[in-house]
Every structure is written in structure tokens, then in C-alpha cells.
Design an enzyme around this catalytic site. Structure first.
Site, PDB file in Angstrom:
ATOM      1  N   HIS A  54     -14.723 -14.134   9.032  1.00  0.00           N
ATOM      2  CA  HIS A  54     -14.307 -15.727   8.757  1.00  0.00           C
ATOM      3  C   HIS A  54     -15.397 -16.317   8.134  1.00  0.00           C
ATOM      4  O   HIS A  54     -15.135 -17.582   7.231  1.00  0.00           O
ATOM      5  CB  HIS A  54     -13.944 -16.601   9.958  1.00  0.00           C
ATOM      6  CG  HIS A  54     -13.038 -15.970  10.748  1.00  0.00           C
ATOM      7  ND1 HIS A  54     -11.672 -16.112  10.131  1.00  0.00           N
ATOM      8  CD2 HIS A  54     -12.582 -15.682  12.034  1.00  0.00           C
ATOM      9  CE1 HIS A  54     -10.683 -15.766  11.073  1.00  0.00           C
ATOM     10  NE2 HIS A  54     -11.349 -15.554  12.270  1.00  0.00           N
ATOM     11  N   ASP A  99      -7.096  -7.772  12.594  1.00  0.00           N
ATOM     12  CA  ASP A  99      -7.339  -8.945  13.245  1.00  0.00           C
ATOM     13  C   ASP A  99      -6.080  -9.959  13.523  1.00  0.00           C
ATOM     14  O   ASP A  99      -5.529  -9.989  12.232  1.00  0.00           O
ATOM     15  CB  ASP A  99      -8.575  -9.746  12.933  1.00  0.00           C
ATOM     16  CG  ASP A  99      -9.071 -10.625  13.959  1.00  0.00           C
ATOM     17  OD1 ASP A  99     -10.045 -10.345  14.877  1.00  0.00           O
ATOM     18  OD2 ASP A  99      -8.739 -11.837  13.923  1.00  0.00           O
ATOM     19  N   HIS A 142      -6.074 -13.011  13.398  1.00  0.00           N
ATOM     20  CA  HIS A 142      -6.468 -14.356  12.443  1.00  0.00           C
ATOM     21  C   HIS A 142      -6.758 -13.527  10.875  1.00  0.00           C
ATOM     22  O   HIS A 142      -6.918 -12.497  10.845  1.00  0.00           O
ATOM     23  CB  HIS A 142      -7.706 -14.829  13.006  1.00  0.00           C
ATOM     24  CG  HIS A 142      -7.863 -15.364  14.370  1.00  0.00           C
ATOM     25  ND1 HIS A 142      -8.218 -14.496  15.353  1.00  0.00           N
ATOM     26  CD2 HIS A 142      -7.119 -16.464  14.753  1.00  0.00           C
ATOM     27  CE1 HIS A 142      -7.886 -15.374  16.316  1.00  0.00           C
ATOM     28  NE2 HIS A 142      -7.532 -16.262  16.321  1.00  0.00           N
ATOM     29  N   ASP A 178      -7.217  -8.851  18.821  1.00  0.00           N
ATOM     30  CA  ASP A 178      -6.821 -10.018  19.430  1.00  0.00           C
ATOM     31  C   ASP A 178      -5.270 -10.184  19.147  1.00  0.00           C
ATOM     32  O   ASP A 178      -4.584 -11.323  19.433  1.00  0.00           O
ATOM     33  CB  ASP A 178      -7.593 -11.302  19.000  1.00  0.00           C
ATOM     34  CG  ASP A 178      -8.114 -11.440  17.632  1.00  0.00           C
ATOM     35  OD1 ASP A 178      -7.439 -10.507  16.633  1.00  0.00           O
ATOM     36  OD2 ASP A 178      -8.666 -12.266  17.174  1.00  0.00           O
TER      37      ASP A 178
HETATM   38 ZN    ZN Z   1      -9.413 -12.806  15.400  1.00  0.00          ZN
END
Ligand code: ZN
Length: 307
Positions: free
Chosen positions: A122, A159, A161, A242
Site C-alpha cells: 500500500h 492479497d 486488498h 487475507d
Molecule cells: Zn491485505
């Protein structure tokens, strides 16, 4: 040859506030799950500033250094906190991914997993966010290109996200293909299918409740063919766990063996194009038991394929 496991005890010194999901215990969960495996164990070095500068401007490195607290915490946003040990851990998380590239490129390891925290995908050029400070996997990719002289590398990110940071760091660099599947809508809100960089970004948004079958079909139909056509010389993985159904931060429904499946498929692609060279780095995964089992499934395939 062996699979390298790169980590460092500094990963335990990045301490987040009580109740934060990106917690010290995650590293224990991952390393505990890999404890009995026959791996080449290597300490994660501090990334050289020159390595980080391939992805972030000096102003960002200086800002992270300046933000490091002498005690307690300093919060860079609502989710992203620095403790006394965070600065070293972040440098070693980036350095671990770079070291993984070096071990694989030199032939000392056939493939490698860097199990460090904080995660990285991120972190944008000048913005620490989403538990991340430096874009470790993008830094490693650019090191493989500039230092090892590769012409094309691929980063894949499973992931849950979107890897907005990785996308920000590589979307103008046609030498890097970036492919991500992620739940949408979900933090950080980017990752729509029409975000394509210079033709080098492949975003595959998936719905809340996404099943294993739908996840596998998305990779089989929309991502593996793009990696295959790109013919990377090295395959890098942002390995976040995740999207597991037990994860508290998201709603996808993956099972432990989905992480073995995707690792097998990525190793197949790496065998075809990259002489088997795979470099993986830990991103998310917040249910400690599911994280341990999923990381074990991922690294077990790397270990079997790396023999
Ligand atoms: Zn994540």
C-alpha cells in the site's frame, strides 16, 4: 537447491497499538508454521537507500526517518503507526525482498520467501498508508531490472486488498507487469479494471463472498494468460493471505489449499519463462491460524518446486 526463507528479528520490534490487526504475533504465526521445513534461512539486511530510491523519492525516505518516534507511537494515518523499532523493520522488510532477488538470481536459492513485516504493497511514492512504509516488492522488482539486468519482471498480488502502492510505483514502467486480484469495494478503493497503467497493469476486482472457484477462474482466465504473454524473467509475488475465509478484514472465502493451488500455477509459469525463479514477500493475513496454515501451504509448494 533450496528455497530461501528471509526474515529478521527486527520484524518483532515493529510494535503496533493494542488491537491492531497488523501485529507482532503475525510473524510468529508465519515463522512457527515454517519451523520444521527444510529451508535456507537468511537474515534480512537493511535495504540500501539506493535500492529504495528506485521506487520512492528521497523526500519520502527522509520523511519516514524523521517520523520515527523515540518512544511510544507516531501515527502517519489512522491505520499506520511507527514504534521505536518500525524504521529498522521497514528497511529490513524492503531489504529482505531485495535479498530474496539476489539469492534467486545468483542461484544460491531456487526460489525465496521473505517473511517480514511491516508489509509494503500500500505504500505509494510519497505516502505511507495501510500499515505500509516502503513498497518492498516494487523495490525488489526494480532491483532485479536495474542491478541484475533483467528486461521484464512480473509482480502478482493475491492479497485481498488492492496493491495501490505497487501500482503507483510501477504503472509507468513497462518493464514490469503488475497483476492483482482483490475484493472490491474494499480498502483502499483503487484497483478498478480500467486502471491499466501503460498497458502493464491488470486489475481483477472480485466481490465480497468470492468463492474459491471464482477466484481460481479469475486467475486462470484473466491473469495467467497475461503473465504468459509477457514472458517475465522473474516472477515476484505479493503474498497476502487475507482473502482466506477466516480473515477478519475482508469477505472472500478462500481456503488453505487455494494458496497451494495459486503457488503451483505461478511456479508453472516461472518454470516456463523464468527458469523457475520466484520471489515471494509477505503482505497481509490477519487471522493468525489461517495465516500460519496459508503461509505453510504457499511455502511448501515453493519448497517442493525448488528442489
Ligand atoms: Zn491485505
Amino acid at each position: 537447491m533450496a528455497t530461501a526463507l528471509i526474515t529478521h528479528k527486527a520484524g518483532y520490534d515493529h510494535v503496533t497499538p493494542q488491537g491492531h490487526p497488523e501485529q507482532v504475533a503475525r510473524l510468529d504465526a508465519v515463522l512457527g508454521a515454517l519451523e520444521t521445513m527444510d529451508l535456507l534461512r537468511v537474515d534480512a539486511p537493511m535495504a540500501a537507500e539506493d535500492d529504495i530510491l528506485r521506487a520512492h523519492p528521497k523526500a519520502h525516505i527522509d520523511a519516514i526517518r524523521a517520523a520515527a518516534p523515540a518512544g511510544g507511537w507516531r501515527s502517519l494515518d489512522a491505520d499506520t503507526h511507527m514504534s521505536v523499532g518500525t524504521l529498522e523493520a521497514a528497511f529490513r522488510a524492503a531489504g529482505g525482498a531485495v535479498k530474496a532477488v539476489d539469492l534467486v538470481m545468483s542461484g544460491e536459492a531456487s526460489n525465496a520467501f521473505s517473511a517480514m513485516r511491516p508489509p509494503g504493497h500500500h505504500a505509494e511514492r510519497e505516502t505511507a498508508m495501510g500499515f505500509c512504509f516502503f513498497g518492498s516488492i516494487a523495490i525488489a522488482a526494480k532491483h532485479a531490472l536495474d542491478f541484475h539486468g533483467l528486461k521484464r519482471v512480473a509482480i502478482v498480488d493475491f492479497d485481498v486488498h488492492h496493491g495501490n502502492g505497487t501500482q503507483d510505483l510501477v504503472e509507468d514502467d513497462a518493464r514490469i507487469l503488475f497483476c492483482s486480484s482483490h475484493q472490491m469495494p474494499l480498502y483502499p478503493g483503487t484497483g478498478a479494471a480500467d486502471e491499466t497503467g501503460v498497458g502493464n497493469v491488470v486489475n481483477v476486482p472480485l466481490p465480497d463472498g468470492c468463492s474459491s472457484a471464482r477466484f481460481r477462474a479469475a486467475w486462470r482466465d484473466q491473469i495467467f494468460p497475461r503473465v504468459d504473454a509477457f514472458k517475465p524473467e522473474l516472477l515476484l509475488i505479493s503474498a497476502g493471505f487475507d482473502a482466506h475465509e477466516d480473515d477478519p478484514l475482508a469477505g472472500m472465502m478462500l481456503q488453505d489449499d487455494d494458496f497451494a493451488w495459486i503457488t503451483e500455477k505461478l511456479c508453472d509459469l516461472a518454470d516456463t519463462h523464468c527458469q523457475g525463479r520466484v520471489v515471494s514477500a509477505l503482505e497481509g493475513g490477519y487471522d493468525l491460524e489461517a495465516l500460519g496454515r496459508s503461509a505453510h501451504a504457499h511455502v511448501k509448494v515453493l519448497e517442493e518446486r525448488g528442489r
